[in-house]
Write an enzyme that holds these catalytic residues in place. Structure first.
Site, mmCIF file in Angstrom:
data_model
loop_
_atom_site.group_PDB
_atom_site.id
_atom_site.type_symbol
_atom_site.label_atom_id
_atom_site.label_comp_id
_atom_site.label_asym_id
_atom_site.label_seq_id
_atom_site.Cartn_x
_atom_site.Cartn_y
_atom_site.Cartn_z
ATOM 1 N N ASP A 17 -3.831 2.471 -5.134
ATOM 2 C CA ASP A 17 -2.538 2.459 -4.445
ATOM 3 C C ASP A 17 -2.297 1.197 -3.643
ATOM 4 O O ASP A 17 -1.528 1.219 -2.690
ATOM 5 C CB ASP A 17 -2.413 3.709 -3.557
ATOM 6 C CG ASP A 17 -3.103 3.530 -2.224
ATOM 7 O OD1 ASP A 17 -4.116 2.808 -2.172
ATOM 8 O OD2 ASP A 17 -2.630 4.100 -1.234
ATOM 9 N N GLU A 18 -2.947 0.101 -4.014
ATOM 10 C CA GLU A 18 -2.656 -1.124 -3.271
ATOM 11 C C GLU A 18 -2.819 -2.364 -4.127
ATOM 12 O O GLU A 18 -3.607 -2.380 -5.064
ATOM 13 C CB GLU A 18 -3.508 -1.221 -2.013
ATOM 14 C CG GLU A 18 -4.982 -1.187 -2.235
ATOM 15 C CD GLU A 18 -5.718 -0.992 -0.917
ATOM 16 O OE1 GLU A 18 -6.143 -1.987 -0.344
ATOM 17 O OE2 GLU A 18 -5.836 0.168 -0.470
ATOM 18 N N ASP A 67 0.868 -1.193 0.000
ATOM 19 C CA ASP A 67 0.000 0.000 0.000
ATOM 20 C C ASP A 67 0.901 1.239 0.000
ATOM 21 O O ASP A 67 1.769 1.381 0.862
ATOM 22 C CB ASP A 67 -0.901 -0.008 1.238
ATOM 23 C CG ASP A 67 -1.941 1.097 1.205
ATOM 24 O OD1 ASP A 67 -3.143 0.790 1.083
ATOM 25 O OD2 ASP A 67 -1.562 2.285 1.297
HETATM 26 P P1 DGT Z 1 -1.970 5.901 3.950
HETATM 27 O O1 DGT Z 1 -2.127 4.680 3.104
HETATM 28 O O2 DGT Z 1 -2.684 5.815 5.248
HETATM 29 O O3 DGT Z 1 -0.543 6.326 4.098
HETATM 30 O O4 DGT Z 1 -2.672 7.128 3.186
HETATM 31 P P2 DGT Z 1 -3.371 7.180 1.772
HETATM 32 O O5 DGT Z 1 -3.644 8.614 1.482
HETATM 33 O O6 DGT Z 1 -2.552 6.458 0.744
HETATM 34 O O7 DGT Z 1 -4.723 6.445 2.086
HETATM 35 P P3 DGT Z 1 -5.445 5.224 1.367
HETATM 36 O O8 DGT Z 1 -4.474 4.140 1.054
HETATM 37 O O9 DGT Z 1 -6.613 4.866 2.215
HETATM 38 O O10 DGT Z 1 -6.013 5.840 0.013
HETATM 39 C C1 DGT Z 1 -5.286 5.982 -1.191
HETATM 40 C C2 DGT Z 1 -5.723 7.251 -1.912
HETATM 41 O O11 DGT Z 1 -7.143 7.228 -2.118
HETATM 42 C C3 DGT Z 1 -5.462 8.525 -1.112
HETATM 43 O O12 DGT Z 1 -4.149 9.046 -1.328
HETATM 44 C C4 DGT Z 1 -6.549 9.450 -1.578
HETATM 45 C C5 DGT Z 1 -7.708 8.539 -1.887
HETATM 46 N N1 DGT Z 1 -8.664 8.511 -0.751
HETATM 47 C C6 DGT Z 1 -8.607 7.717 0.343
HETATM 48 N N2 DGT Z 1 -9.620 7.946 1.192
HETATM 49 C C7 DGT Z 1 -10.380 8.901 0.611
HETATM 50 C C8 DGT Z 1 -11.569 9.586 0.997
HETATM 51 O O13 DGT Z 1 -12.144 9.341 2.060
HETATM 52 N N3 DGT Z 1 -12.040 10.528 0.131
HETATM 53 C C9 DGT Z 1 -11.416 10.800 -1.050
HETATM 54 N N4 DGT Z 1 -11.924 11.720 -1.841
HETATM 55 N N5 DGT Z 1 -10.292 10.194 -1.443
HETATM 56 C C10 DGT Z 1 -9.771 9.254 -0.635
HETATM 57 CA CA CA Z 2 -2.160 4.211 0.872
HETATM 58 CA CA CA Z 3 -4.925 2.111 -0.017
#
Ligand code: DGT
Ligand code: CA
Ligand code: CA
Length: 372
Positions: free
Chosen positions: A116-117, A16
């Site tokens: 992203d995973e 991820d």
């Molecule tokens: P992490 O994995 O905790 O370091 O952080 P992220 O930002 O990679 O989180 P993840 O893996 O849940 O989600 C991947 C991408 O999907 C993130 O960069 C932006 C998008 N995303 C995730 N959650 C939401 C959400 O609740 N709303 C929107 N609009 N986009 C989201």
């Molecule tokens: Ca992520």
């Molecule tokens: Ca993810």
């Protein structure tokens, strides 16, 4: 296969990418590094209306989270020099595609599970050894960073469920290995919400039964779980609580598009007549797609003219949609447009197509936020 016959355990990896959209922006704009970075889905209804897509870890320290209204994030970062940037899907899609291709090359079988995973079955190439899997994971992280300057977190376990939970355990830039004999202690202390498939509703139902941790869930009988949640989900929870997940790593079939066409009772140029058919076609394609938990970004109208030549008009949205009204409205607009360009012929058959699917995978819908 010999390895499978001798190998009692599988070795599965979950990769991820860390704070993905925000990390790509940091890479593209090095001057914002070191500041809180918030990636926003602006609704277009006024300054700061919309939701936070994601944020870097510094912004998260101030309490900024995915899904939160942008105005809340502004408040949390009031006296801080922070960067608020609009989502740039095209950019993230390109980076994701490159990293996915790189990871894919290290897997016996591969399953992308979101932008992203991904899951990798690596049992054969590491010969069932979790130590070799550790080396492979370190090498994958190194290559992703060398080629794309993106960090990720990797979980390794005997199945997808454990690998996925493990990947989330030490973020960012983490590597968590859970060997088969460590699965029970690893899972038991976790809150039920961390099990894949347990959302807010299930968590609440379980809480009402006095069950908060995976350990308490594992102590519930299969019969009780089936009584409460039905056979399919009840059995799933029972297995999950015991760290059992037999689902294979495989790219799930994702259709390119879903479309339906119909021949009109007679050739016509009357929009209202065609829209009646289009509305029912739109309902059919829409329900097929939404039932499979896809949202989508493109809607097309197809027209076969009286001389049997075909016309296609499409519209692609920047954000995923899953609203039937938007499909109908877009189809109507496209149809009117098409007839304005096609002044001579009548239409014999009409159709609607939905494509550019986005798998929801439990991830919240962009429009769920911006439309409230
Ligand atoms: P992490 O994995 O905790 O370091 O952080 P992220 O930002 O990679 O989180 P993840 O893996 O849940 O989600 C991947 C991408 O999907 C993130 O960069 C932006 C998008 N995303 C995730 N959650 C939401 C959400 O609740 N709303 C929107 N609009 N986009 C989201
Ligand atoms: Ca992520
Ligand atoms: Ca993810």
């Amino acid at each position: 296969m010999l390895v499978e016959a001798l190998q009692p355990f599988r070795v599965v990896m979950h990769v991820d990418f860390d704070y993905f959209f925000a990390q790509v922006e940091e890479r593209e704009n090095p001057e914002i590094k070191g500041k809180p970075v918030v990636i926003c889905v602006y609704s277009g209804r006024g300054e700061d209306r919309g939701a936070v897509s994601t944020a870097n870890y510094m912004a998260r320290k101030y309490g900024v989270k995915s899904g939160m209204p942008i105005a809340f994030a502004r408040k949390r970062l009031k006296n801080v020099e922070a960067e608020f940037l609009p989502v740039n899907h095209r950019l993230y899609d390109g980076v994701s595609e490159k990293i996915m291709a790189l990871i894919h090359s290290h897997a016996d079988s591969f399953e992308q599970a979101g932008i992203d995973e991904a899951f990798l079955e690596v049992t054969q190439r590491v010969e069932g050894s979790f130590e070799k899997a550790r080396c492979l994971a370190i090498e994958i992280k190194r290559q992703i960073f060398a080629e794309e300057k993106i960090t990720c977190s990797i979980g390794v376990g005997p199945n997808k469920l454990v690998a996925k939970i493990a990947a989330g355990k030490q973020k960012p830039d983490g590597l968590t290995i859970v060997k088969p004999e460590e699965v029970q202690p690893f899972l038991l202390g976790l809150p039920v919400r961390e099990l894949v498939g347990v959302g807010r509703k299930t968590e609440k139902t379980l809480r009402n039964l006095g069950v908060k941790t995976v350990e308490e869930l594992a102590a519930m009988s299969l019969d009780r779980l089936i009584d409460t949640f039905g056979r399919s989900f009840g059995s799933y929870l029972h297995k999950a609580a015991h760290g059992v997940d037999e689902s294979p790593v495989q790219q799930r079939g994702q259709p390119e598009s879903v479309s339906r066409m119909v021949t009109l009772k007679e050739d016509t140029r009357d929009i209202a007549t065609m829209m009646r058919e289009i509305a029912s076609l739109a309902r059919a394609v829409h329900s097929t797609v939404v039932a499979q938990r896809f949202s989508f970004r493109s809607v097309s109208v197809i027209a076969v003219m009286e001389d049997l030549t075909m016309r296609l008009r499409s519209k692609t949205f920047e954000k995923p949609i899953k609203n039937l009204k938007i499909v109908e409205h877009t189809a109507e607009e496209l149809l009117k447009h098409l007839l304005r360009e096609e002044l001579e012929r009548s239409v014999r058959r009409v159709g609607v197509k939905i494509h550019n699917f986005i798998e929801e995978k439990g991830q919240k819908e962009l429009t769920d936020f911006v439309e409230t």
